[in-house]
Design an enzyme around this catalytic site. Structure first.
Site, PDB file in Angstrom:
ATOM      1  N   SER A  40       4.074  -0.157   6.855  1.00 34.16           N
ATOM      2  CA  SER A  40       4.069  -0.496   8.285  1.00 34.16           C
ATOM      3  C   SER A  40       5.524  -0.691   8.707  1.00 34.16           C
ATOM      4  CB  SER A  40       3.231  -1.747   8.545  1.00 34.16           C
ATOM      5  OG  SER A  40       3.802  -2.883   7.962  1.00 34.16           O
ATOM      6  N   HIS A 153      -2.325  -2.101   5.201  1.00 37.25           N
ATOM      7  CA  HIS A 153      -2.273  -2.290   3.748  1.00 37.25           C
ATOM      8  C   HIS A 153      -3.661  -2.306   3.116  1.00 37.25           C
ATOM      9  CE1 HIS A 153       1.922  -4.375   4.202  1.00 37.25           C
ATOM     10  NE2 HIS A 153       1.955  -3.077   4.410  1.00 37.25           N
ATOM     11  N   GLU A 162      -1.617  -9.517   7.130  1.00 38.42           N
ATOM     12  CA  GLU A 162      -1.423 -10.430   6.003  1.00 38.42           C
ATOM     13  C   GLU A 162      -1.880 -11.848   6.328  1.00 38.42           C
ATOM     14  OE1 GLU A 162       2.714 -10.129   4.838  1.00 38.42           O
ATOM     15  OE2 GLU A 162       2.666  -7.950   5.048  1.00 38.42           O
ATOM     16  N   GLU A 203      -0.714  -5.174  -1.401  1.00 40.52           N
ATOM     17  CA  GLU A 203       0.126  -6.275  -1.860  1.00 40.52           C
ATOM     18  C   GLU A 203      -0.629  -7.230  -2.784  1.00 40.52           C
ATOM     19  OE1 GLU A 203       2.135  -7.919   1.567  1.00 40.52           O
ATOM     20  OE2 GLU A 203       3.345  -6.108   1.792  1.00 40.52           O
ATOM     21  N   ASP A 240       1.000 -12.481   8.946  1.00 39.89           N
ATOM     22  CA  ASP A 240       1.814 -11.368   9.447  1.00 39.89           C
ATOM     23  C   ASP A 240       0.848 -10.447  10.180  1.00 39.89           C
ATOM     24  OD1 ASP A 240       3.408  -9.267  10.106  1.00 39.89           O
ATOM     25  OD2 ASP A 240       3.953  -8.709   8.059  1.00 39.89           O
ATOM     26  N   GLU A 281       4.193 -13.924  11.878  1.00 45.08           N
ATOM     27  CA  GLU A 281       5.162 -12.828  11.874  1.00 45.08           C
ATOM     28  C   GLU A 281       4.641 -11.681  12.730  1.00 45.08           C
ATOM     29  OE1 GLU A 281       6.199 -11.706   7.876  1.00 45.08           O
ATOM     30  OE2 GLU A 281       6.544  -9.631   8.454  1.00 45.08           O
ATOM     31  N   ASP A 308       9.931  -9.269  12.224  1.00 45.61           N
ATOM     32  CA  ASP A 308      10.105  -8.304  11.129  1.00 45.61           C
ATOM     33  C   ASP A 308      10.439  -6.942  11.747  1.00 45.61           C
ATOM     34  OD1 ASP A 308       9.857  -6.531   9.007  1.00 45.61           O
ATOM     35  OD2 ASP A 308       7.722  -6.810   8.737  1.00 45.61           O
ATOM     36  N   LYS A 333      14.486  -7.973   4.831  1.00 43.27           N
ATOM     37  CA  LYS A 333      14.127  -6.915   3.887  1.00 43.27           C
ATOM     38  C   LYS A 333      15.364  -6.057   3.654  1.00 43.27           C
ATOM     39  CE  LYS A 333       9.290  -6.233   5.341  1.00 43.27           C
ATOM     40  NZ  LYS A 333       8.466  -5.572   6.391  1.00 43.27           N
ATOM     41  N   HIS A 361       9.608  -8.782   0.212  1.00 43.74           N
ATOM     42  CA  HIS A 361       9.366  -7.515  -0.482  1.00 43.74           C
ATOM     43  C   HIS A 361       8.937  -6.455   0.540  1.00 43.74           C
ATOM     44  CE1 HIS A 361       4.736  -8.242  -0.662  1.00 43.74           C
ATOM     45  NE2 HIS A 361       5.259  -8.638   0.459  1.00 43.74           N
ATOM     46  N   ARG A 362       8.591  -5.254   0.059  1.00 45.73           N
ATOM     47  CA  ARG A 362       7.899  -4.248   0.871  1.00 45.73           C
ATOM     48  C   ARG A 362       6.520  -4.019   0.256  1.00 45.73           C
ATOM     49  NH1 ARG A 362      11.120  -2.025   5.021  1.00 45.73           N
ATOM     50  NH2 ARG A 362       9.021  -1.818   5.889  1.00 45.73           N
ATOM     51  N   SER A 363       5.655  -3.341   1.014  1.00 48.26           N
ATOM     52  CA  SER A 363       4.317  -3.076   0.458  1.00 48.26           C
ATOM     53  C   SER A 363       4.397  -2.098  -0.717  1.00 48.26           C
ATOM     54  CB  SER A 363       3.385  -2.575   1.550  1.00 48.26           C
ATOM     55  OG  SER A 363       3.947  -1.475   2.240  1.00 48.26           O
ATOM     56  N   LYS A 384       8.293 -14.062   0.738  1.00 49.72           N
ATOM     57  CA  LYS A 384       6.956 -13.469   0.656  1.00 49.72           C
ATOM     58  C   LYS A 384       7.049 -12.248  -0.239  1.00 49.72           C
ATOM     59  CE  LYS A 384       6.308 -10.345   4.554  1.00 49.72           C
ATOM     60  NZ  LYS A 384       5.311  -9.882   5.531  1.00 49.72           N
TER      61      LYS A 384
HETATM   62  P1  PGA Z   1       5.634  -2.980   4.880  1.00 51.57           P
HETATM   63  O1  PGA Z   1       4.859  -4.322   5.207  1.00 51.57           O
HETATM   64  O2  PGA Z   1       6.443  -3.195   3.674  1.00 51.57           O
HETATM   65  O3  PGA Z   1       4.500  -1.992   4.690  1.00 51.57           O
HETATM   66  O4  PGA Z   1       6.464  -2.676   6.100  1.00 51.57           O
HETATM   67  C1  PGA Z   1       5.409  -5.592   5.011  1.00 51.57           C
HETATM   68  C2  PGA Z   1       5.512  -6.335   6.308  1.00 51.57           C
HETATM   69  O5  PGA Z   1       5.114  -5.855   7.384  1.00 51.57           O
HETATM   70  O6  PGA Z   1       6.027  -7.451   6.293  1.00 51.57           O
HETATM   71 ZN    ZN Z   2       5.797  -7.754   8.542  1.00 49.76          ZN
END
Ligand code: PGA
Ligand code: ZN
Length: 424
Positions: A40, A153, A162, A203, A240, A281, A308, A333, A361-363, A384
């Protein structure tokens, strides 16, 4: 000084290719880093270079980024002092020459940037968190554990991406992690008993179909009780929403109908009344600046509002968010901005304005644990990195256990102090 750089295509947790980099210094030090990848993703993120060659990995290969590292970055960095991170990163930005790192690829630049930091730490005989954070780095973050996955996700019908638990009542990180694990397992039991799916999302959280989004919070609340903890005291909640994912043509398609930013904000206000939520978020879309400012004015003294996709760890966008009071916290990130130096600059900017930061992190992840050290180095007080399950998620939590152990009596767990705005 930097003597050798080797890059390769490895796999991330979704089975997609990503970049891994190894760096060798003239003193014999070697270090390795790998790059994460989002699903995302925000529209304003630095560019993740993918080959687009449909015959390999469905077009997702990163052979070009790997070539860029070995052929275009390495020759420029030979002889650089690995501890001169800012100069190394600046050199790569100069060679790239674009605002979004589209020439070399943010994945190429970041892989080198992180590997250089680790080489610098190894060469200095320091743990990465101490090397980056100095002698005062001692704050262990609250693990924001994403135990129920929805949105992009998961394959479920849940809109919110999330649902996280934050074990703020624990005395230290180790106990915080344990309480999160116990709730995670209790949640599996609750889902099973109700005939709901216990399959996992990207995740590591469960990904059941549910009648509405708040049902996820009720299930988690039940699991917290079964695990023997008090909701709102030992364990609080965070979301999130990743609202950009369901925003189109000026409207949010949420729970089956089109909603305005005002309607979404009233929904959040009610949610915050009913559940001990400390942080939300991306409640609104990445271009809805006015909506964010209104929401922050309305709820910002009560909860943490985290940008984010809105900020994409980009100092320019964070500066705008500070000026417009569009949020009160920044999700961090490393691959959104694409170099360690710029990541550290983004955190500094946020902290100086009184904004909180949450390391993330990332997904799509790897076994690389850099973000665990980074969270302690910058003292963000929150991290997170998914559910306490699946090795690419757990690797970061395990690294935090090691860091807490290394710090010994000097370690301090952020706990409830991470959310000063939260009132029970
Ligand atoms: P992504 O999701 O790593 O798929 O962007 C994580 C988030 O949105 O925080
Ligand atoms: Zn996010």
């Amino acid at each position: 000084t930097i003597e050798a750089i080797v890059a390769r295509e490895i796999l991330d947790s979704r089975g997609n290719p990503t970049v891994e980099v190894e760096i060798g210094l003239d003193d014999g030090t070697i270090a390795r880093a790998a790059v994460p990848s989002g699903a995302s993703t925000g529209a304003f993120e630095a560019l993740e270079l993918r080959d687009g060659d449909k015959d390999r990995y469905l077009g997702k290969g990163v052979a070009k980024a790997v070539d860029n590292i070995e052929e275009r970055i390495f020759p420029e960095l030979v002889g650089y002092d690995a501890t001169d991170q800012r100069a190394v990163d600046q050199k790569m930005l100069d060679v790239d020459g674009t605002p979004d790192k589209s020439e070399l690829g943010a994945n190429a630049i970041l892989g080198v940037s992180l590997a250089v930091a680790k080489a610098g730490a190894n060469s200095s005989s320091l743990s990465l968190f101490r090397y980056l954070g100095g002698p005062n780095a001692h704050l262990l973050p609250v693990p924001m554990m994403n135990i129920l996955n929805g949105g992009a996700h998961a394959d479920s019908n849940v809109d919110i991406q999330e649902f996280m638990i934050a074990p703020i009542g624990a005395p230290d990180f180790r106990e915080a992690l344990r309480s999160g694990v116990e709730v995670y397992h209790a949640l599996k039991g609750v889902l099973k008993k109700q005939g709901l799916s216990t399959g996992l999302g990207d995740e590591g959280g469960f990904a059941p179909n549910l009648p509405h989004n708040a049902a996820a919070l009720d299930l988690i609340g039940e699991a917290v009780g079964i695990a023997g903890y008090e909701l709102g005291k030992d364990i609080v909640l965070a979301l999130d929403v990743a609202a950009t994912e369901f925003f189109a043509d000026g409207a949010y398609t949420f729970e089956g109908s089109a909603k305005s930013a005002e309607e979404m904000t009233s929904y959040y206000a009610k949610l915050v009344e009913s559940y001990p939520i400390v942080s939300i978020e991306d409640p609104l879309a990445e271009e809805d600046w006015a909506g964010w400012t209104t929401m922050t004015a309305q709820l910002g003294d009560r909860i943490q509002i985290v940008g984010d996709d809105l900020f994409v760890t980009n100092p320019t966008r964070i500066a705008r968010g500070i000026a417009e009071r569009a949020a009160n916290a920044v999700l961090v990130k490393v691959n959104q901005i694409g170099s360690l130096t710029e990541t550290l600059d983004a955190v500094d900017l946020a902290h100086r304005a009184g904004f909180r930061t949450m390391m993330s992190h990332r997904s799509g992840e790897t076994e690389d644990t850099t973000i665990a050290d980074l969270a302690v180095a910058v003292g963000s007080g929150q991290i997170k990195t998914g559910a306490p399950a699946r090795s690419e998620r757990v690797a970061k939590y395990n690294q935090l256990l090691r860091i807490e152990e290394e710090l010994g009596d000097a370690a301090r767990y952020a706990g409830a102090g991470a959310f000063p705005r939260y009132r029970t």
